[in-house]
Design a protein around this motif. Structure first.
Motif, mmCIF file in Angstrom:
data_model
loop_
_atom_site.group_PDB
_atom_site.id
_atom_site.type_symbol
_atom_site.label_atom_id
_atom_site.label_comp_id
_atom_site.label_asym_id
_atom_site.label_seq_id
_atom_site.Cartn_x
_atom_site.Cartn_y
_atom_site.Cartn_z
ATOM 1 N N MET A 13 38.821 46.090 41.261
ATOM 2 C CA MET A 13 39.258 44.702 41.314
ATOM 3 C C MET A 13 39.163 44.035 39.950
ATOM 4 O O MET A 13 39.959 43.164 39.638
ATOM 5 N N SER A 14 38.213 44.450 39.144
ATOM 6 C CA SER A 14 38.088 43.839 37.815
ATOM 7 C C SER A 14 39.277 44.216 36.932
ATOM 8 O O SER A 14 39.649 43.457 36.041
ATOM 9 N N ASN A 15 39.874 45.387 37.159
ATOM 10 C CA ASN A 15 41.059 45.782 36.409
ATOM 11 C C ASN A 15 42.214 44.814 36.680
ATOM 12 O O ASN A 15 43.005 44.517 35.785
ATOM 13 N N PHE A 16 42.309 44.321 37.888
ATOM 14 C CA PHE A 16 43.339 43.344 38.244
ATOM 15 C C PHE A 16 43.191 42.081 37.408
ATOM 16 O O PHE A 16 44.166 41.539 36.876
ATOM 17 N N TRP A 17 41.965 41.568 37.272
ATOM 18 C CA TRP A 17 41.753 40.334 36.524
ATOM 19 C C TRP A 17 42.000 40.534 35.037
ATOM 20 O O TRP A 17 42.496 39.625 34.366
ATOM 21 N N VAL A 18 41.677 41.713 34.528
ATOM 22 C CA VAL A 18 41.952 42.005 33.118
ATOM 23 C C VAL A 18 43.458 41.972 32.868
ATOM 24 O O VAL A 18 43.938 41.388 31.895
ATOM 25 N N ASN A 19 44.224 42.601 33.763
ATOM 26 C CA ASN A 19 45.677 42.587 33.628
ATOM 27 C C ASN A 19 46.244 41.179 33.791
ATOM 28 O O ASN A 19 47.202 40.811 33.106
#
Length: 65
Positions: free
Chosen positions: A1-7
């Motif tokens: 889920m943190s990858n989503f916020w980074v993107n």
């Protein structure tokens, strides 16, 4: 889920770079045409006519007097 916020945080920078690239590639031929003085005057007149036509059309469509 943190990858989503980074993107998601990277998206505005990507959007700005795409828009800048679009405008640079679109208007590069126009800038080449503007080097000639005769074409520059013709281009300015053409842009003025287009703006005037759009203004008149929007004015008539909205009923502004």
């Amino acid at each position: 889920m943190s990858n989503f916020w980074v993107n998601l945080y990277k998206f505005p920078r990507f959007l700005i770079s795409v828009l800048i690239g679009f405008f640079l590639t679109t208007f590069q031929p126009v800038f080449k045409l503007l080097k000639n003085k005769k074409r520059k005057i013709l281009f300015i007149i053409l842009i003025a006519i287009i703006i005037r036509i759009c203004y008149t059309i929007i004015k008539i469509m909205t009923g502004i007097k």
